[in-house]
Motif scaffolding. Structure first.
Motif, mmCIF file in Angstrom:
data_model
loop_
_atom_site.group_PDB
_atom_site.id
_atom_site.type_symbol
_atom_site.label_atom_id
_atom_site.label_comp_id
_atom_site.label_asym_id
_atom_site.label_seq_id
_atom_site.Cartn_x
_atom_site.Cartn_y
_atom_site.Cartn_z
ATOM 1 N N ALA A 193 -8.737 -41.816 3.433
ATOM 2 C CA ALA A 193 -9.302 -43.061 4.125
ATOM 3 C C ALA A 193 -8.439 -42.772 5.446
ATOM 4 O O ALA A 193 -7.625 -42.153 5.852
ATOM 5 C CB ALA A 193 -9.094 -44.065 3.295
ATOM 6 N N HIS A 194 -8.726 -44.015 6.339
ATOM 7 C CA HIS A 194 -8.326 -44.121 7.578
ATOM 8 C C HIS A 194 -7.711 -45.600 7.839
ATOM 9 O O HIS A 194 -8.598 -46.468 7.608
ATOM 10 C CB HIS A 194 -9.068 -43.548 8.734
ATOM 11 C CG HIS A 194 -9.402 -42.116 8.709
ATOM 12 N ND1 HIS A 194 -10.372 -41.627 7.894
ATOM 13 C CD2 HIS A 194 -8.724 -41.068 9.103
ATOM 14 C CE1 HIS A 194 -10.465 -40.228 7.905
ATOM 15 N NE2 HIS A 194 -9.343 -39.896 8.760
ATOM 16 N N THR A 195 -6.434 -45.552 8.135
ATOM 17 C CA THR A 195 -5.793 -46.860 8.442
ATOM 18 C C THR A 195 -5.857 -47.360 9.847
ATOM 19 O O THR A 195 -5.577 -46.360 10.538
ATOM 20 C CB THR A 195 -4.396 -46.938 8.010
ATOM 21 O OG1 THR A 195 -4.373 -46.816 6.444
ATOM 22 C CG2 THR A 195 -3.935 -48.369 8.246
ATOM 23 N N THR A 196 -6.210 -48.393 10.300
ATOM 24 C CA THR A 196 -6.063 -48.717 11.709
ATOM 25 C C THR A 196 -5.153 -49.751 11.702
ATOM 26 O O THR A 196 -4.728 -50.632 11.150
ATOM 27 C CB THR A 196 -7.678 -49.198 12.108
ATOM 28 O OG1 THR A 196 -7.906 -50.535 11.501
ATOM 29 C CG2 THR A 196 -8.779 -48.222 12.047
ATOM 30 N N ARG A 224 -4.302 -41.253 9.107
ATOM 31 C CA ARG A 224 -4.974 -40.826 7.859
ATOM 32 C C ARG A 224 -4.133 -41.218 6.573
ATOM 33 O O ARG A 224 -2.826 -41.470 6.736
ATOM 34 C CB ARG A 224 -4.789 -39.081 7.902
ATOM 35 C CG ARG A 224 -5.366 -38.450 6.686
ATOM 36 C CD ARG A 224 -5.229 -37.002 6.989
ATOM 37 N NE ARG A 224 -5.362 -36.283 5.796
ATOM 38 C CZ ARG A 224 -6.837 -35.671 5.564
ATOM 39 N NH1 ARG A 224 -7.566 -35.968 6.352
ATOM 40 N NH2 ARG A 224 -6.832 -34.976 4.402
ATOM 41 N N THR A 225 -4.962 -41.692 5.484
ATOM 42 C CA THR A 225 -4.238 -42.106 4.452
ATOM 43 C C THR A 225 -4.891 -41.375 3.220
ATOM 44 O O THR A 225 -6.290 -41.251 3.173
ATOM 45 C CB THR A 225 -4.545 -43.667 4.428
ATOM 46 O OG1 THR A 225 -4.032 -44.457 5.258
ATOM 47 C CG2 THR A 225 -4.053 -44.232 3.030
ATOM 48 N N THR A 256 0.185 -41.213 0.684
ATOM 49 C CA THR A 256 0.620 -41.002 1.903
ATOM 50 C C THR A 256 -0.296 -41.910 3.027
ATOM 51 O O THR A 256 -1.462 -41.895 2.985
ATOM 52 C CB THR A 256 0.762 -39.721 2.200
ATOM 53 O OG1 THR A 256 -0.574 -39.073 2.555
ATOM 54 C CG2 THR A 256 1.503 -38.878 1.219
ATOM 55 N N GLU A 257 0.496 -42.197 4.041
ATOM 56 C CA GLU A 257 -0.079 -43.127 5.124
ATOM 57 C C GLU A 257 0.415 -42.806 6.296
ATOM 58 O O GLU A 257 1.905 -42.635 6.641
ATOM 59 C CB GLU A 257 0.078 -44.441 4.999
ATOM 60 C CG GLU A 257 -0.706 -45.186 5.974
ATOM 61 C CD GLU A 257 -0.635 -46.765 6.029
ATOM 62 O OE1 GLU A 257 -1.037 -47.305 5.151
ATOM 63 O OE2 GLU A 257 0.231 -47.494 6.750
ATOM 64 N N GLU A 258 -0.133 -42.030 7.450
ATOM 65 C CA GLU A 258 0.511 -41.922 8.760
ATOM 66 C C GLU A 258 1.423 -43.182 9.154
ATOM 67 O O GLU A 258 0.289 -44.094 9.087
ATOM 68 C CB GLU A 258 -0.430 -41.340 9.733
ATOM 69 C CG GLU A 258 -0.902 -39.792 9.507
ATOM 70 C CD GLU A 258 -1.736 -39.174 10.546
ATOM 71 O OE1 GLU A 258 -1.207 -38.592 11.646
ATOM 72 O OE2 GLU A 258 -3.151 -39.698 10.366
#
Length: 259
Positions: free
Chosen positions: A242-245, A195-196, A32-34
């Motif tokens: 992990a965190h996507t920017t 958030r990923t 999943t990815e916000e």
């Protein structure tokens, strides 16, 4: 809750699936990815509906562009990877858009001041001078881009700690300066960290095969041991976080580009 399949089965499945295009639906239920709050595709569609001629740069398989409600009378898209060129052509031609195979290097294959709007979602490279050149005075560039240190928890899991200049690359303020130097007035610039989560090792393998610049030269064979360690961590913790920017940038071409 069903038991997670074995490492070998998950990895073999992820290695076998096609990674053409820019459709991540294979990851449904596995990662999943916000999404950014600004809703890029919707906002892009609103802008496309108001112009006469537009260009989508690095369109991938054309999925994002094909999903907007209305295309302008003149709609072009560029793409460099041959499998994506074929996929985008099949998807976009019936909608009235022409897909041009382009090497993603200057110059863009279009005349000066050819477009009212240039869009691009997650471009790998941005040639600001060329974007300004093909925009008419008063025309706009609208783009969602990958920001600095995106998903670097995963990148550094495989590559180790990265130097500060690598972590800072693709900073939105650098994009602002480059846009302004090319003669664009930046009218909007926003950034978010999202958030990923990856819920099985197959999702990680698929992601790294598809987003090839994350871990350059990635292969299951090369990273077999590290993948097994990550598989164990995901089973133990329930996911890998992990965190996507992402950042959104919109620039308007000035009447005098100053170059």
């Amino acid at each position: 809750m069903s038991r997670m399949r074995e490492f070998e089965e998950l990895v073999a499945e992820a290695e076998a699936v096609s990674v053409e295009g820019w459709d991540f639906s294979w990851l449904e239920g596995r990662a999943t990815e916000e999404r950014p709050s600004w809703g890029y595709q919707r906002a892009m569609g609103e802008r496309l509906a108001r112009v006469g001629a537009a260009l989508d740069i690095q369109t991938g398989g054309g999925e994002v562009l094909a999903g907007v409600p209305k295309l302008p009378p003149v709609m072009a898209a560029t793409e460099s990877w041959p499998p994506n060129v074929a996929k985008a052509t099949a998807l976009l031609h019936p909608l009235g858009a022409v897909v041009v195979a382009d090497a993603d290097e200057p110059p863009l294959p279009f005349a000066d001041a050819a477009f009212d709007l240039v869009t691009s979602r997650h471009p790998v490279t941005v040639w600001w001078e060329e974007i300004a050149r093909v925009l008419r005075p008063g025309g706009t560039y609208f783009s969602q881009q990958v920001g600095p240190a995106s998903v670097f928890e995963l990148v550094e899991y495989f590559l180790g700690p990265q130097p500060e200049e690598v972590r800072r690359a693709r900073h939105p303020e650098d994009a602002r300066r480059a846009a302004e130097a090319a003669g664009l007035e930046v009218v909007d610039l926003r950034a978010e960290s999202l958030r990923t989560e990856f819920f099985d090792i197959g999702a990680v393998v698929y992601f790294l095969r598809k987003v090839v610049w994350m871990v350059p030269g990635f292969s299951v064979e090369q990273y077999q041991d590290r993948l097994r360690e990550l598989d164990e961590e995901i089973r133990r913790e329930g996911s890998f976080v992990a965190h996507t920017t992402r950042f959104l940038i919109e620039g308007r071409r000035k009447s005098d580009r100053g170059i």
